[in-house]
Design a protein around this motif. Structure first.
Motif, short mmCIF file in Angstrom:
data_model
loop_
_atom_site.label_atom_id
_atom_site.label_comp_id
_atom_site.label_asym_id
_atom_site.label_seq_id
_atom_site.Cartn_x
_atom_site.Cartn_y
_atom_site.Cartn_z
N ALA A 73 12.63 10.81 2.01
CA ALA A 73 11.20 11.04 1.82
C ALA A 73 10.85 12.52 2.00
O ALA A 73 10.04 13.07 1.26
CB ALA A 73 10.41 10.17 2.81
N GLY A 74 11.47 13.17 2.99
CA GLY A 74 11.22 14.59 3.21
C GLY A 74 11.69 15.45 2.06
O GLY A 74 11.07 16.47 1.72
N ALA A 92 13.47 8.09 -11.08
CA ALA A 92 13.85 7.70 -9.72
C ALA A 92 13.39 6.28 -9.40
O ALA A 92 12.44 5.76 -9.99
CB ALA A 92 13.26 8.68 -8.71
N THR A 93 14.08 5.68 -8.45
CA THR A 93 13.76 4.33 -7.98
C THR A 93 13.48 4.38 -6.49
O THR A 93 14.30 4.89 -5.72
CB THR A 93 14.95 3.37 -8.23
N PRO A 94 12.32 3.88 -6.05
CA PRO A 94 11.98 3.96 -4.62
C PRO A 94 12.82 3.02 -3.76
O PRO A 94 13.18 1.92 -4.18
CB PRO A 94 10.50 3.56 -4.58
N ILE A 95 13.13 3.50 -2.55
CA ILE A 95 13.76 2.67 -1.52
C ILE A 95 12.65 2.25 -0.56
O ILE A 95 12.03 3.09 0.09
CB ILE A 95 14.84 3.44 -0.74
N THR A 96 12.39 0.96 -0.48
CA THR A 96 11.34 0.47 0.42
C THR A 96 11.90 -0.20 1.66
O THR A 96 11.17 -0.41 2.63
CB THR A 96 10.44 -0.53 -0.32
N ASP A 97 13.20 -0.51 1.64
CA ASP A 97 13.79 -1.29 2.72
C ASP A 97 15.27 -0.92 2.83
O ASP A 97 15.97 -0.84 1.82
CB ASP A 97 13.64 -2.79 2.39
N TYR A 116 6.75 3.15 8.87
CA TYR A 116 6.47 4.58 9.04
C TYR A 116 5.26 5.03 8.22
O TYR A 116 5.03 6.23 8.05
CB TYR A 116 7.72 5.39 8.69
N GLY A 117 4.52 4.06 7.70
CA GLY A 117 3.33 4.40 6.94
C GLY A 117 3.64 5.12 5.64
O GLY A 117 2.84 5.93 5.16
N LEU A 118 4.78 4.82 5.04
CA LEU A 118 5.21 5.48 3.82
C LEU A 118 5.21 4.51 2.65
O LEU A 118 5.39 3.30 2.85
CB LEU A 118 6.62 6.06 3.99
#
Length: 415
Positions: A73-74, A92-97, A116-118
């Motif tokens: 995320a950073g 890109a593909t998000p990682i949620t878990d 983490y509120g992301l």
């Protein structure tokens, strides 16, 4: 008869650059584009030269291969600040878990973006797709001159500039040299910058795989006796596999046909995504730590894999590198604002003082995790499973690890 000195002629016609980057892969391309946006006090842009030894093929960016990488995320936030994320995001593909488990034992834990509120813990992108985006951006940036393919044959640092010699005989004079030329860095070797090495005794088998169940943003880190096995979610319901194992086992796995390979992978990973249906081309890389404890030379700084080549566990390689690139960008920007020489020792020394702690911590963390989770020694098995179980029950215990791996380390002070 009058004789001319060809070397004197070459010197007089040497290409002049403010910053020269060696290596056009992910680190070199991102840094070149970031620095290209800076302006000198007179309003003129920096003149940047980017050298790459590989040949461009079918529009692909040099230095990029079939792998996918996880951008923390950073890292995504930093890429957005540098105006680069908007071009990369569609690929890109998000990682949620993230699910972490120890094969054959009960210890496991999860990290979710919601904790983490992301919106996501990070993003997965194929290096080939990223390379095409960055290559197009470089081609459209008038103050970046990319020379490709070129072979660097000589590096001579001096008080006022670094002199570079190419295999063609051409010369480049640059105020600051940035080596982003990989784990076998020519620049690092030419300047005799020492590194420490540790052979993990493992190879990474890498492939794209398809599972019966859609990963739906879920990433997995599965610890096995031979080494960690990671699956990262990709576009179109695919996953990127990074499977670390002893070298002799890697030879065996690489020799299996697809059906036998998928069966062996199924046994190692389990059924959290259902049956493994197919696998793409497999690649295999030896795993070793290479780290420069002092990645500076005269008017020279090492970045990316030239500075630190890490074990792929926890996916920290490029994410650590992005924090270095971000810090170097700000070091150059601040130096220009103060009227300092961007390649001077005080400027590079301040950069390194700000980065040393994070680099040492991340290198230690990845090495410790790789060794802790790559064996079946009884006390270590008990200890790591207890740690995973405690983290699953007390989210506060995950905080320090999450903070480091997500890239939320001490923030860059903006000029």
């Amino acid at each position: 008869m009058t004789h001319t000195d060809p070397t004197a002629s070459a010197r007089s016609s040497a290409l002049q650059a403010d910053i020269t980057l060696v290596g056009g892969g992910m680190s070199g391309a991102v840094l070149a584009l970031s620095l290209a946006a800076l302006r000198r006090p007179d309003g003129e842009p920096l003149q940047i030269v980017l050298l790459e030894a590989s040949v461009l093929e079918q529009g692909a960016h040099p230095g990029f291969d079939a792998r996918a990488i996880a951008l923390a995320a950073g890292t995504c936030e930093a890429l957005a600040r540098h105006g680069l994320w908007s071009g990369l995001a569609p690929h890109a593909t998000p990682i949620t878990d993230i699910h972490v488990s120890d094969r054959g034992h009960l210890g496991q834990t999860r990290m979710t973006a919601a904790e983490y509120g992301l919106s996501s813990l990070g993003q997965v992108i194929e290096l080939g797709a990223a390379g095409q985006v960055l290559q197009e951006a470089i081609a459209q940036t008038i103050n970046i001159r990319m020379l490709c393919p070129v072979q660097l044959t000589g590096v001579t640092p001096g008080e006022q500039a670094v002199e570079l010699i190419l295999a063609t005989g051409e010369q480049i004079t640059t105020s600051l040299l940035v080596a982003a030329d990989g784990g076998h860095s020519f620049v690092r070797q030419a300047l005799k910058i020492p590194v420490r090495r540790h052979d993990y005794g493992q190879h990474a088998v890498i492939a794209t795989v398809q599972t019966a169940e859609h990963p739906a943003g879920r990433a997995f880190e599965r610890f096995t006796q031979g080494g960690p096995l990671a699956l990262l979610p990709m576009q179109h319901g695919r996953s990127s596999l990074v499977w670390s194992m002893p070298g002799d086992e890697a030879d065996t796995v690489m020799g299996l046909d697809d059906e036998a390979f998928l069966a062996r992978l199924q046994q190692a990973f389990g059924w959290r995504l259902g049956r493994f249906l197919r696998a793409g081309a497999r690649h295999c890389y030896p795993l070793a730590l290479t780290a420069a404890d002092y990645p500076l030379g005269q008017r020279t700084v090492l970045v990316g894999n030239a500075a630190h080549l890490l074990h792929p566990i926890a996916g920290q390689g490029f994410n650590l590198g992005m924090r270095d690139l971000d810090a170097l960008y700000h070091a150059v920007a601040n130096a220009m604002a103060q009227g300092e020489d961007i390649g001077s020792y005080p400027v590079l020394s301040r950069y390194w003082q700000g980065r040393q702690g994070d680099q040492e911590t991340t290198i230690w963390l990845t090495s410790a995790l790789a060794q802790l989770f790559s064996n079946d020694h009884g006390p270590l098995v008990a200890g790591r499973n207890l740690a995973l179980s405690l983290m699953a029950r007390a989210s506060c215990l995950k905080g320090p690890l999450a903070r480091q791996t997500l890239g939320f380390v001490p923030p860059i002070t903006k000029e």
